[in-house]
Structure formats: C-alpha cells, structure tokens
Design an enzyme around this catalytic site. Sequence first.
Site, PDB file in Angstrom:
ATOM      1  N   ALA A  38     -26.013   1.278 -36.663  1.00 19.25           N
ATOM      2  CA  ALA A  38     -25.006   2.308 -36.940  1.00 19.25           C
ATOM      3  C   ALA A  38     -25.392   3.134 -38.160  1.00 19.25           C
ATOM      4  O   ALA A  38     -25.263   4.365 -38.166  1.00 19.25           O
ATOM      5  CB  ALA A  38     -23.641   1.660 -37.158  1.00 19.25           C
ATOM      6  N   ASP A  41     -28.183   5.354 -37.262  1.00 20.73           N
ATOM      7  CA  ASP A  41     -27.709   6.478 -36.459  1.00 20.73           C
ATOM      8  C   ASP A  41     -27.259   7.638 -37.339  1.00 20.73           C
ATOM      9  O   ASP A  41     -27.486   8.812 -37.019  1.00 20.73           O
ATOM     10  CB  ASP A  41     -26.541   6.048 -35.564  1.00 20.73           C
ATOM     11  CG  ASP A  41     -26.996   5.267 -34.342  1.00 20.73           C
ATOM     12  OD1 ASP A  41     -28.190   5.362 -33.998  1.00 20.73           O
ATOM     13  OD2 ASP A  41     -26.164   4.557 -33.750  1.00 20.73           O
ATOM     14  N   SER A  86     -34.819   7.358 -23.964  1.00 15.92           N
ATOM     15  CA  SER A  86     -33.613   6.941 -24.683  1.00 15.92           C
ATOM     16  C   SER A  86     -32.507   7.950 -24.373  1.00 15.92           C
ATOM     17  O   SER A  86     -32.760   8.990 -23.762  1.00 15.92           O
ATOM     18  CB  SER A  86     -33.879   6.888 -26.185  1.00 15.92           C
ATOM     19  OG  SER A  86     -34.313   8.152 -26.660  1.00 15.92           O
ATOM     20  N   LEU A  87     -31.286   7.647 -24.792  1.00 21.17           N
ATOM     21  CA  LEU A  87     -30.149   8.524 -24.540  1.00 21.17           C
ATOM     22  C   LEU A  87     -29.708   9.228 -25.815  1.00 21.17           C
ATOM     23  O   LEU A  87     -29.829   8.684 -26.914  1.00 21.17           O
ATOM     24  CB  LEU A  87     -28.974   7.726 -23.980  1.00 21.17           C
ATOM     25  CG  LEU A  87     -29.180   7.012 -22.637  1.00 21.17           C
ATOM     26  CD1 LEU A  87     -27.912   6.269 -22.249  1.00 21.17           C
ATOM     27  CD2 LEU A  87     -29.578   7.994 -21.553  1.00 21.17           C
ATOM     28  N   LYS A 120     -23.081  -0.335 -23.008  1.00 28.68           N
ATOM     29  CA  LYS A 120     -24.436  -0.153 -23.540  1.00 28.68           C
ATOM     30  C   LYS A 120     -24.863  -1.485 -24.148  1.00 28.68           C
ATOM     31  O   LYS A 120     -24.387  -1.878 -25.202  1.00 28.68           O
ATOM     32  CB  LYS A 120     -24.466   0.952 -24.601  1.00 28.68           C
ATOM     33  CG  LYS A 120     -25.845   1.224 -25.178  1.00 28.68           C
ATOM     34  CD  LYS A 120     -25.779   2.365 -26.178  1.00 28.68           C
ATOM     35  CE  LYS A 120     -27.158   2.601 -26.799  1.00 28.68           C
ATOM     36  NZ  LYS A 120     -27.597   1.493 -27.650  1.00 28.68           N
ATOM     37  N   ARG A 141     -40.104  -1.370 -22.877  1.00 32.28           N
ATOM     38  CA  ARG A 141     -40.054   0.087 -22.956  1.00 32.28           C
ATOM     39  C   ARG A 141     -41.164   0.648 -23.826  1.00 32.28           C
ATOM     40  O   ARG A 141     -41.730   1.691 -23.531  1.00 32.28           O
ATOM     41  CB  ARG A 141     -38.694   0.556 -23.508  1.00 32.28           C
ATOM     42  CG  ARG A 141     -38.575   2.073 -23.526  1.00 32.28           C
ATOM     43  CD  ARG A 141     -37.195   2.545 -23.897  1.00 32.28           C
ATOM     44  NE  ARG A 141     -36.889   2.340 -25.303  1.00 32.28           N
ATOM     45  CZ  ARG A 141     -35.808   2.822 -25.911  1.00 32.28           C
ATOM     46  NH1 ARG A 141     -34.932   3.511 -25.214  1.00 32.28           N
ATOM     47  NH2 ARG A 141     -35.584   2.591 -27.180  1.00 32.28           N
ATOM     48  N   GLU A 177     -31.649  -4.732 -19.510  1.00 34.01           N
ATOM     49  CA  GLU A 177     -31.745  -5.209 -20.892  1.00 34.01           C
ATOM     50  C   GLU A 177     -31.875  -6.726 -20.899  1.00 34.01           C
ATOM     51  O   GLU A 177     -31.156  -7.423 -20.163  1.00 34.01           O
ATOM     52  CB  GLU A 177     -30.490  -4.824 -21.687  1.00 34.01           C
ATOM     53  CG  GLU A 177     -30.297  -3.346 -21.893  1.00 34.01           C
ATOM     54  CD  GLU A 177     -31.103  -2.796 -23.060  1.00 34.01           C
ATOM     55  OE1 GLU A 177     -31.278  -3.520 -24.058  1.00 34.01           O
ATOM     56  OE2 GLU A 177     -31.550  -1.637 -22.956  1.00 34.01           O
ATOM     57  N   LYS A 293     -22.926   8.419 -17.361  1.00 31.44           N
ATOM     58  CA  LYS A 293     -23.927   9.134 -16.564  1.00 31.44           C
ATOM     59  C   LYS A 293     -23.264   9.947 -15.463  1.00 31.44           C
ATOM     60  O   LYS A 293     -22.222   9.548 -14.918  1.00 31.44           O
ATOM     61  CB  LYS A 293     -24.884   8.153 -15.877  1.00 31.44           C
ATOM     62  CG  LYS A 293     -25.816   7.378 -16.756  1.00 31.44           C
ATOM     63  CD  LYS A 293     -26.706   6.489 -15.883  1.00 31.44           C
ATOM     64  CE  LYS A 293     -27.678   5.688 -16.728  1.00 31.44           C
ATOM     65  NZ  LYS A 293     -28.534   4.807 -15.869  1.00 31.44           N
ATOM     66  N   LYS A 317     -21.161   5.987 -28.848  1.00 27.81           N
ATOM     67  CA  LYS A 317     -21.224   4.917 -29.831  1.00 27.81           C
ATOM     68  C   LYS A 317     -19.823   4.572 -30.337  1.00 27.81           C
ATOM     69  O   LYS A 317     -19.044   5.454 -30.716  1.00 27.81           O
ATOM     70  CB  LYS A 317     -22.117   5.325 -31.011  1.00 27.81           C
ATOM     71  CG  LYS A 317     -23.604   5.441 -30.662  1.00 27.81           C
ATOM     72  CD  LYS A 317     -24.166   4.094 -30.257  1.00 27.81           C
ATOM     73  CE  LYS A 317     -25.673   4.106 -30.084  1.00 27.81           C
ATOM     74  NZ  LYS A 317     -26.403   4.094 -31.340  1.00 27.81           N
TER      75      LYS A 317
END
Length: 672
Positions: A38, A41, A86-87, A120, A141, A177, A293, A317
């Site tokens: 966080a 971010d 990634s998103l 997520k 990945r 994941e 999505k 988030k």
Amino acid sequence: MTGRAPRDVVERVENLRKLIEEYRYKYHVLDESTMSEAAADVLKRELADLEEEWPELVTVDSPTQKVAGRASEKFAKVKHAVPMMSLSDVFDEGELLAWRDRIAKLVSEEEYDGYLCDIKMDGLACALIYEGGKLVRAVTRGDGKIGEDVTENVMEIENVPRELKGKGVDRLEVRGEIVISKMDFEELNVKQRELEEKEFANPRNLAAGTIRQLDAGVVKGRKLRFLAYDEFVWDEVEAKSVDSRVGALEEMGFETSGKRKVLKSIEEVVEYVKELEGVRDGLAFGTDGAVVKVNNREVFKKLGVVGKAPRGAVAFKFAAEETATVVKDIVISIGRTGAATPVAVFDPVKLAGTTVKHASLHNADEIARLDVRVGDTVVIYKAGDIIPQVERVLVELRPAGAEEFSYETALSEQYPELEFERADGDVVYRVKGASGDLILKKSLEYYASRGAMNIEGLGEKNVVALVEAGLVKDIADLYLLKVEDVAALERFGEVSARNLVEAVQARRQPELGKFIAALGIRHVGAQTAEDLARVFGSFEKLAEAGLSDLEGVDGVGKVVAESILAWFADEDNAKLVDKLLSEAGVKPVYEDRSSGKLAGKSFVVTGTLESMGRDEAAEKIRGLGGVFQKSVVKDTDYLVAGGGVGASKRAKAEKYGTQVISEAEFLEMIRV
C-alpha cells in the site's frame, strides 16, 4: 505542463524511481518486503502524477512503463506466449467510474456482457501449461514477458491438477495465484517460534519464496494452493466471456477464489467492492483489493493495452492500513498532564478508510530514533489507534538541506512563555511546575467561564471540590455528573447540586464558536473561535481541517493553525472529543450570522462603558455577526469610545480612517 521541470522535481522523480525499483526487486525477486504494498502504491502514484505533469521526464525504463519483477537466475527462463501484464490501480469510487467512462468512449457499455469482479489474490502469479490434458510446465510471471520455470516445485502443490478432468484440449494455459491461507501461514509461524527460528514476514512472501526454493521438498511442508483466474486455449475456439472461461476451469478440476460475480452495472460493482472490503479480514486468503474486468472476451481484446496494463480491467485497492506521505511540519502539543508530545503534520491522506493529517511522534527519543525531519517522506500506519504512527522514514527521498529536528529549540520557539523539564529516566518533556490536576482545574474553570460556556455555579472552588473528589477527570465528565454524587460533597446541598447539574446540562447544545473557544486551544480566543465556526460550520469539519485549510481563515496564520492541529493531534484531546460528542452527548450548533445587523463590520471597544462590560459588548457584536477586535487596525470600522479613552487609540483611528462612535451610538447600533 510546458517548460523545464524544476530541479527539485527532477531529483524527486529520480529518487522515486530508484526506491521503487529497489522495492520491486526485493519484493518480486528476493521475496523480501521493505515496505507494505500500500505504501509502495502511494509512491508509484506520485511518480505517475509527476510524469504526467512533466512528460519530458518519462523514460522507457521507468517503473510506470514496465511490469514489476524479473526472472531469477536460479531457474531456466521461459518466454510467455501471451505477456502476463499487471493491472492499473484505482483507489476509490470516483476513479473506478472514471475508468468506466474512459473505456465507454471506445466501446459501448452494453457490449461488455457485464463486469466480472473477483478478489485480487495476494500471492505469486503463475502460468500452468497443459498439453494433451497433462501439466508440462509452470512459469512465474517474471517481468511479464519472461518468467522462471518452476515446474518441479509447482508439481508439489496438492491442488494443482496433474491431468485435466473431462474433455481435454490440445494446448491450454491456466493463469492464477499461488497462495497460502492465513490459518496455514500462522501454523507455520507457530512452528518457527517453537524452533526459535525467524518468523515469515507475510503470506505472499512465504508463497513466492517457497516456489523459488531449489529444493522441491520444501514445498511439501508448506500448504500452498493454486487459485486459477484465467485461461488461454490454442487451436480451439475460445469462450466468449471471462466468467465462462473461469467456470470451465472449475469443471477441469481447478480451484478458484469462489468469490467472483458478474454484475451488469458499475453501480453494482461499487457495492460488491464495498461488500468484499467489509469481509476481507474474515476471508481465508489475504487480499488487498478486487479485480474488475469487462466480461466479454472479444471486447476485452478490442480495448487493447495502455502502457503496461490491459485497458479493459483494473484493480480496485482497498483502504490501506499503511501509506506514505511528506512531513510538512512537526508541531508539539501540550496534553492534560503537561506532557509535550511531538506530532508530524502532512497533507490529508486516506488511511484505513479515514482521512488523516497528522501522526504521533511520541517523544524526543522517538524522533531521534526515526531521524524524522520536515520534508521527509514517511510511511505511516494505523492499527486501531486513534492517532496514526510513523513506521519509518524513507531517507532515500530526503530533500537536500533537510535539517535535523531539535526538540528543545522547537519547544522554545513554539512555547516561549513556558519552561519545560525532563526528569531522569523520563522520555517525556513536561511543563515545569504544572501537574495534571492543576491543568485540569484550569481547563475546567476556563470551560465554564462567561467568555466560554458560561456555566453558572462552576467557579474555582466548586471545580476544586469536583476534581479532588474524583467526580471529574476531564471536561466531558461534567455532563455525566449526577445530583446525588454532587450533593454528597461538603460544599453542596441537594438544591445547589441540582442547580449545578442543570446548568451544565443546559450547555449540551452550545454555540459552535463558544464551544471551540471553551476547549482552551492555544492562541484561539473568542473571535478566532467565531471565525473558525463561520468558515467550517461544524466541529467535525474543523477537526478534519488541514494546515492549508486553517491558514485560509482570516486572522489565522501559521502559528495559530499549527496550534489547532497540535491540539487535535494530541491523543488525550482526541479521546476527550470522542467522549464529549458521543458519551456525553454534546452537540455544538452553528448559527449563521452572515445576515446579522453587524455582519461585515469590525469593532474595537476602548475606555469604560456604563451599560455593560467589554466582554459583554464583544458578545453583543459577535451575536449580530460583527467582528470584535482588541486593537485598531486598518480594517477596523468602528472605535467605540467609552469613558477615559486614551488619546493613542483615537490617533490610530484617525490614521486608519476608523469611525469613532459613542456608547449611545453603539447601543443604537446593537438594538434589535
């Protein structure tokens, strides 16, 4: 923005890139956490905002332009047939709606077949490749284009199908994941403690670190799970919707989150995200958000890619329990015991679902330990405490010239009229000669005084009696007094006790300005309190105000603004406010006087008035919307001249063009 970026902006961008790259390398490659995701971010968002404002600073290797991570040298490298992107992140409802509006300009929302929403997962992204229905390879990945071959380790994860159920396809790639449940993670840490070995930092790092072990046997001892969220089929017609693809994976034997939903409108998505956030702590696996999505696969492809992320999906988030921000100032508050507590002040940020603008630094030793300075970027957290705390300073982002904080210098500058002392073995500086009871008594007297709440019967001697009997430990306790308890004291009888309790209860809905003044915030007198009430309109909005908000009030400069912030930042004061407004039921009321008879007019009263005292005159002026000033200044409209007025004030009034009026003229002006 045109023109060249200032030097400090260039340095900030360079330092942000270095720090983010270091964080990413340790997080994605070494499986170490240098800060929470966080907090990272926030730094990534700041970098993106600066690059948007100054486009000439964008570089191809910037963290904003590429997927995090890289393939480890320990494993064979594998190129992804389809990049694992990634998103893009969104952090609130407004940003989610803005994303919807952007893609709706390209493809009509009616064509989306709804939105697929899911948790997520906080784990290690991995692709499983099946040929002839059998698992042949597992690839991390990595940097999105090239990953690590971790097939041998993934084969040890019990819920990974070695062979697909039902009708197989010639070649299938399943993405998901690798995670560990909270319960299994805690069990592993219990064993670590029993063995007196280092505990694992968090579930995500444990999962990633386990898969990157060279000894596949390590995986057997850890209950990792693979949760699928997407698939790619070669040599077959692909499913039309993302949801049906994931449903097909479940039929083939894959475990999924079990929380996905297809929702028709973005408003339904917002409610779903709120619902998920509300139950996140009770979920079996760690999560920091939700994936949203476009459900129609063809539309998803049509929307394409922007930068390093697909345009048709975002990660919403959840409210962070850690964030990063820049310290604008360090102020010191004086609590009810006389303790001097330092507080870091910063621009308002979202933390754990609330807006915060300051964090406790506790004492001089803590400031020295953290080496926090004005201008520093700090990581703050809030784990159930009223006041957020500073976890660490990101010294990599420290601006040139940031000076070490001197506690004693700050005390002398912020409180020049007070003396402080620090007893041997004590980490706290306290006001010299002031005990907790003495400060409490003074606070209660001021709160009850005529210029504040004007509570009849609560003078000095009664305050002393209440405090020394233990009936009142803070201002809020006044509203919780019971007649029988007060009547039992030596100074009181049944009638006087009832009169006092009723007088206090009569101030349960006080005027906002008087309530603010009564709290005894340093530098906030009656007129400043009225100005604050007028601008903010409620006590809650005043409590939420930041430094710039306060400095925007006429007559409130930096010193007064810092004093207000320091008062609200003090943990004792925060608890007092909560007790006053909730338990004691005090509800300050703002009365708009902008249309009052004296609105927009300012007055100074000098000399002796026959009809009333100066404090009463001030109340009359403020009650009619006027401003009461202590001395004549440029914007003073009237000087009320009573008996024995000095020549100096008349001269000042003449200098500034202030109209001098008599007491009789003043009484006529305030007549209603």
